[in-house]
Design a protein around this motif. Structure first.
Motif, PDB file in Angstrom:
ATOM      1  N   ASN B  11       1.479  -0.735  -0.156  1.00 50.70           N
ATOM      2  CA  ASN B  11      -0.225   0.515   0.326  1.00 50.70           C
ATOM      3  C   ASN B  11       0.811   0.969  -0.222  1.00 50.70           C
ATOM      4  OD1 ASN B  11      -2.177  -1.583  -0.256  1.00 50.70           O
ATOM      5  ND2 ASN B  11      -1.761  -1.906   2.629  1.00 50.70           N
ATOM      6  N   GLY B  12       1.906   1.098  -1.131  1.00 51.64           N
ATOM      7  CA  GLY B  12       2.940   2.163  -0.740  1.00 51.64           C
ATOM      8  C   GLY B  12       4.058   2.328   0.122  1.00 51.64           C
ATOM      9  N   ARG B  13       3.813   1.599   1.138  1.00 48.96           N
ATOM     10  CA  ARG B  13       4.899   2.132   2.556  1.00 48.96           C
ATOM     11  C   ARG B  13       5.545   0.829   2.182  1.00 48.96           C
ATOM     12  NH1 ARG B  13       3.442   1.296   8.415  1.00 48.96           N
ATOM     13  NH2 ARG B  13       5.689   1.118   9.061  1.00 48.96           N
ATOM     14  N   CYS B  51      -8.194 -14.838   0.244  1.00 50.70           N
ATOM     15  CA  CYS B  51      -6.959 -14.329   0.171  1.00 50.70           C
ATOM     16  C   CYS B  51      -5.801 -13.661  -0.869  1.00 50.70           C
ATOM     17  CB  CYS B  51      -5.758 -14.989   0.769  1.00 50.70           C
ATOM     18  SG  CYS B  51      -5.644 -16.644  -0.709  1.00 50.70           S
ATOM     19  N   THR B  52      -6.845 -12.991  -1.981  1.00 43.89           N
ATOM     20  CA  THR B  52      -6.348 -12.065  -2.822  1.00 43.89           C
ATOM     21  C   THR B  52      -5.283 -11.235  -2.319  1.00 43.89           C
ATOM     22  OG1 THR B  52      -7.659 -13.972  -4.871  1.00 43.89           O
ATOM     23  CG2 THR B  52      -6.461 -11.147  -5.297  1.00 43.89           C
ATOM     24  N   VAL B  53      -4.953 -10.304  -3.071  1.00 44.52           N
ATOM     25  CA  VAL B  53      -4.216  -9.266  -2.966  1.00 44.52           C
ATOM     26  C   VAL B  53      -3.749  -8.741  -4.536  1.00 44.52           C
ATOM     27  CG1 VAL B  53      -2.651  -9.284  -0.686  1.00 44.52           C
ATOM     28  CG2 VAL B  53      -1.542  -9.846  -2.544  1.00 44.52           C
ATOM     29  N   ILE B  54      -3.390  -7.504  -4.633  1.00 44.86           N
ATOM     30  CA  ILE B  54      -2.882  -6.547  -6.143  1.00 44.86           C
ATOM     31  C   ILE B  54      -1.272  -6.537  -6.474  1.00 44.86           C
ATOM     32  CG2 ILE B  54      -3.241  -5.156  -7.824  1.00 44.86           C
ATOM     33  CD1 ILE B  54      -6.319  -4.185  -6.776  1.00 44.86           C
ATOM     34  N   VAL B  55      -1.038  -7.816  -6.981  1.00 42.79           N
ATOM     35  CA  VAL B  55       0.474  -7.264  -7.443  1.00 42.79           C
ATOM     36  C   VAL B  55       0.397  -5.526  -8.710  1.00 42.79           C
ATOM     37  CG1 VAL B  55       2.423  -8.192  -8.111  1.00 42.79           C
ATOM     38  CG2 VAL B  55       0.660  -9.446  -7.083  1.00 42.79           C
ATOM     39  N   ASP B  56       1.442  -4.898  -8.569  1.00 44.88           N
ATOM     40  CA  ASP B  56       1.511  -3.931  -9.104  1.00 44.88           C
ATOM     41  C   ASP B  56       2.671  -3.893  -9.949  1.00 44.88           C
ATOM     42  OD1 ASP B  56      -0.630  -1.709  -9.080  1.00 44.88           O
ATOM     43  OD2 ASP B  56      -0.232  -1.880  -6.824  1.00 44.88           O
ATOM     44  N   ASP B  57       2.771  -4.389 -11.237  1.00 47.08           N
ATOM     45  CA  ASP B  57       4.316  -4.110 -11.924  1.00 47.08           C
ATOM     46  C   ASP B  57       4.022  -3.662 -13.108  1.00 47.08           C
ATOM     47  OD1 ASP B  57       3.111  -6.368 -13.521  1.00 47.08           O
ATOM     48  OD2 ASP B  57       4.247  -8.429 -12.658  1.00 47.08           O
ATOM     49  N   LYS B  77       8.570  -6.605  -3.999  1.00 43.58           N
ATOM     50  CA  LYS B  77       7.440  -6.090  -5.251  1.00 43.58           C
ATOM     51  C   LYS B  77       6.660  -5.296  -5.165  1.00 43.58           C
ATOM     52  CE  LYS B  77       6.787 -10.750  -8.277  1.00 43.58           C
ATOM     53  NZ  LYS B  77       8.364 -11.067  -7.712  1.00 43.58           N
ATOM     54  N   GLN B  78       5.938  -4.530  -5.717  1.00 39.79           N
ATOM     55  CA  GLN B  78       4.477  -3.775  -4.321  1.00 39.79           C
ATOM     56  C   GLN B  78       3.457  -4.564  -4.858  1.00 39.79           C
ATOM     57  OE1 GLN B  78       4.545   0.420  -6.330  1.00 39.79           O
ATOM     58  NE2 GLN B  78       6.751   0.093  -7.114  1.00 39.79           N
ATOM     59  N   ILE B  79       2.492  -4.611  -3.384  1.00 39.38           N
ATOM     60  CA  ILE B  79       1.296  -5.105  -3.494  1.00 39.38           C
ATOM     61  C   ILE B  79       0.079  -4.030  -2.946  1.00 39.38           C
ATOM     62  CG2 ILE B  79       2.107  -7.087  -3.349  1.00 39.38           C
ATOM     63  CD1 ILE B  79       1.440  -7.529  -0.137  1.00 39.38           C
ATOM     64  N   ARG B  80      -1.293  -4.344  -3.497  1.00 38.92           N
ATOM     65  CA  ARG B  80      -2.412  -3.772  -2.399  1.00 38.92           C
ATOM     66  C   ARG B  80      -3.149  -4.393  -1.589  1.00 38.92           C
ATOM     67  NH1 ARG B  80      -4.543  -0.270  -7.151  1.00 38.92           N
ATOM     68  NH2 ARG B  80      -3.575  -1.630  -8.966  1.00 38.92           N
ATOM     69  N   GLU B  83      -6.408  -3.084   3.517  1.00 40.93           N
ATOM     70  CA  GLU B  83      -6.036  -1.510   3.114  1.00 40.93           C
ATOM     71  C   GLU B  83      -5.845  -0.487   2.770  1.00 40.93           C
ATOM     72  OE1 GLU B  83      -5.199  -4.425   4.143  1.00 40.93           O
ATOM     73  OE2 GLU B  83      -5.688  -4.987   6.733  1.00 40.93           O
ATOM     74  N   GLY B  84      -5.799  -0.652   1.349  1.00 37.52           N
ATOM     75  CA  GLY B  84      -4.677   0.643   0.778  1.00 37.52           C
ATOM     76  C   GLY B  84      -6.002   0.932  -0.345  1.00 37.52           C
ATOM     77  N   HIS B  85      -7.065   0.973  -0.612  1.00 39.78           N
ATOM     78  CA  HIS B  85      -7.821   1.027  -1.296  1.00 39.78           C
ATOM     79  C   HIS B  85      -8.548   2.480  -0.854  1.00 39.78           C
ATOM     80  CE1 HIS B  85      -8.215  -2.334  -3.988  1.00 39.78           C
ATOM     81  NE2 HIS B  85      -7.995  -2.939  -2.361  1.00 39.78           N
ATOM     82  N   ALA B  86      -9.019   2.746   0.458  1.00 35.61           N
ATOM     83  CA  ALA B  86      -9.564   4.019   0.552  1.00 35.61           C
ATOM     84  C   ALA B  86      -8.232   5.052   0.855  1.00 35.61           C
ATOM     85  CB  ALA B  86      -9.768   3.954   1.941  1.00 35.61           C
TER      86      ALA B  86
END
Lengths: 425, 180
Positions: B11-13, B51-57, B77-80, B83-86
């Motif tokens: 979530n950007g952190r 349990c699905t999360v988002i991976v950004d690449d 990697k970067q994931i969301r 908790e990271g959507h709002a």
């Protein structure tokens, strides 16, 4: 003078070509069959035998489409020569075999000649069925002819020139139809003889598990040694030595053929269909006979499964395993019941040929149900997560760790298998 | 089990390097190390997708199942996570939920909410994919079905989940091709 002779000669040649073309066209036209519709009455014992033999010969795998009427055809079989469809073998007079006599049926089943003389493509395993006993063929005929007729037309086959010329199958038959190979194992007991009939003739196991030549003929000299040219998944080597090397004994084969799962091995894809429709329905005696033939009268001891230490050169493969596989197969490769098979001792890892292991890593495996209660969950493919070299590293680590194999898989092989068209290598 | 250092962005952190056992699944790291408990452990077999999360690449965003994917696979990697959507203010308080979350609220899509983090992430990935490659209006229904089909909801809330995503896709500019 010379010119005139040449011209006359040319005319004869032209006439011969025209006659040949007309003959080919005439031979390939399907004239409507106006023979009498057959009605069959048979004793309950003969019908029961026919039903059993239809299962043993796995007719439904090709002649019953998923969700379709039983034996009404429509299953597409991709072959190197084009897509061929299992036909309607219900008693429907126009689309099925309703006008077939018992003699017609026997010729179709064992010689590949449909009623009226049209040649069947050898996707129909008549070279294997060649030795079906006449009484067994008659029982199968009686059973099929007393099923409900389904007026389902046969789909057009998509076979390219020149293989769409049915008459050429005569030539193929002349070369290959009657060939019979040596038995796959040593034996002579009654169970072994019965098993040979079940494996080589009724079960037509060699149609998938034997290599094929350039014209699609079974190479009897290498019978049951495996075939990777039929689809994404290879039919593995099931000769006695290869089965023992991969850990198969009579006990494991019995569990596998009866229920689709034997310890760290599970039937998937087309073999799961074979188990569901055919081998699971065999009598205990016949399954034992089949296994007796596959392993021989004096089977070699199955190779023990081993866990090998792996050196640092294989560490990247181990990391991929822990990241992408261990969640279900476990860090120690023990698997999870009803979810994922164990990999320690797994038959596919112990196969000298890494084909199916690589395909499983790339494509994954769909979920499968076995009987009423057993099942395995879908395995995700990792084609997107792993580059060719990563797949090779993972396959090598698995094969060394639990397969007693050498790390011989390279990225080039993975690249070939990654292509969707890859059927053989 | 041996441990290895793990660094990842959630979530950007940026987190780490953390000392994480080899072979641990990501969901355990999210719960036990990062205190991000919104991602749900459901079947533990990769079937239910709670349990699905988002991976950004570089290729965009995609779903990964954290109950069957090792934490170290996410190294670098970067994931969301849910908790990271709002949108949050400087103090970390939520000021607005994401359009997907709002659509689920508007449609009363969930009951017990256990599967919702997975549905939020799946729908978000779909919306982001359509923003890059819009589809014809006639294809929306099938596309939403294909995107959500793997996710299980034991309260049988499928219809309201599907309707929420379909309506969101149809009313969000740029996701559906005009004149198609």
């Amino acid at each position: 003078m010379m010119r005139r002779r040449r011209r006359r000669w040319g005319r004869w040649l032209l006439a011969a070509i025209v006659a040949g073309v007309l003959w080919l066209v005439a031979a390939n036209i399907r004239w409507p069959d106006r023979g009498p519709v057959q009605t069959v009455s048979a004793a309950p014992e003969q019908l029961a035998l026919g039903r059993y033999l239809v299962d043993a010969a796995d007719c439904a795998a090709c002649h019953t489409a998923p969700g379709g009427a039983p034996f009404a055809g429509g299953v597409a079989l991709p072959t190197p020569f084009g897509t061929i469809h299992g036909t309607n073998i219900t008693p429907d007079p126009d689309h099925g075999i309703g006008r077939y006599t018992a003699d017609d049926f026997y010729r179709a089943l064992t010689h590949g000649e449909a009623r009226g003389g049209r040649q069947l493509y050898p996707a129909m395993p008549y070279p294997s069925y060649r030795r079906i006993a006449r009484a067994d063929a008659d029982a199968i005929y009686a059973y099929l002819m007393t099923r409900p007729a389904a007026a389902v037309p046969n789909p057009r086959n998509d076979v390219g020139f020149p293989f769409n010329i049915r008459t050429l199958v005569n030539f193929w038959n002349f070369l290959y139809r009657d060939a019979e190979g040596a038995p796959a194992s040593q034996g002579q007991s009654p169970a072994w003889q019965r098993g040979r009939y079940l494996v080589d003739t009724l079960g037509h196991c060699g149609d998938c598990h034997s290599p094929r030549g350039t014209l699609g003929q079974i190479e009897h000299a290498r019978a049951l040694t495996g075939n990777a040219s039929l689809g994404r998944v290879a039919a593995p080597d099931i000769t006695p030595a290869a089965l023992a090397a991969r850990g198969w004994d009579a006990h494991a084969l019995d569990a596998y053929l009866a229920g689709g799962i034997a310890g760290p091995a599970a039937a998937s894809g087309e073999m799961a269909t074979v188990v569901a429709l055919s081998t699971s329905r065999l009598s205990d005696d016949d399954r034992t006979a089949m296994i007796t033939y596959l392993l021989g009268d004096s089977p070699a001891a199955a190779g023990p499964s081993a866990v090998a230490e792996t050196d640092a050169s294989l560490a990247p493969g181990r990391a991929h395993y822990l990241d992408l596989c261990a969640g279900c197969h476990g860090a120690e490769g023990r698997g999870v019941p009803h979810v994922a098979v164990a990999l320690a001792g797994n038959s596919t890892l112990r196969d000298v040929n890494p084909h199916n292991l690589i395909i499983a890593i790339l494509d994954g495996i769909p979920e499968h149900a076995y009987g009423d209660v057993e099942r395995l969950q879908a395995m995700p493919g990792s084609a997107r997560e792993l580059a060719d070299a990563d797949v090779a590293a993972l396959a090598n680590w698995l094969r060394v760790r639990w397969g007693d194999q050498k790390p011989t898989v390279d990225a080039a092989l993975v690249r070939v298998l990654r292509s969707p068209a890859a059927a053989s290598h | 089990m041996k441990t290895r250092p793990l660094t990842l962005t959630v979530n950007g952190r940026r987190h780490g390097p953390l000392d994480i056992p080899e072979g641990l699944m990501l969901i355990d790291v999210l719960h036990e190390w990062l205190d991000l408990t919104g991602t749900r452990f459901g079947c533990g077999q990769g079937v239910c997708r709670a349990c699905t999360v988002i991976v950004d690449d570089a290729d965009g965003s995609r779903e990964m199942r954290t109950c069957i994917t090792g934490a170290h696979w996410f190294d670098g990697k970067q994931i969301r996570t849910v908790e990271g959507h709002a949108t949050r203010d400087a103090a970390g308080a939520v000021t607005a939920v994401s359009p997907v979350q709002q659509a689920f609220l508007d449609h009363y899509s969930f009951q017990c909410g256990y599967c919702t983090p997975g549905f939020v992430n799946a729908a978000t990935v779909l919306v982001e994919r359509l923003a890059k490659a819009p589809i014809a209006k006639a294809d929306v229904e099938a596309m939403v079905g294909a995107a959500l089909e793997p996710h299980l909801c034991r309260c049988t809330g499928y219809v309201r989940y599907y309707e929420a995503v379909r309506d969101l896709v149809l009313r969000t500019p740029g996701l559906v091709k005009e004149n198609a």
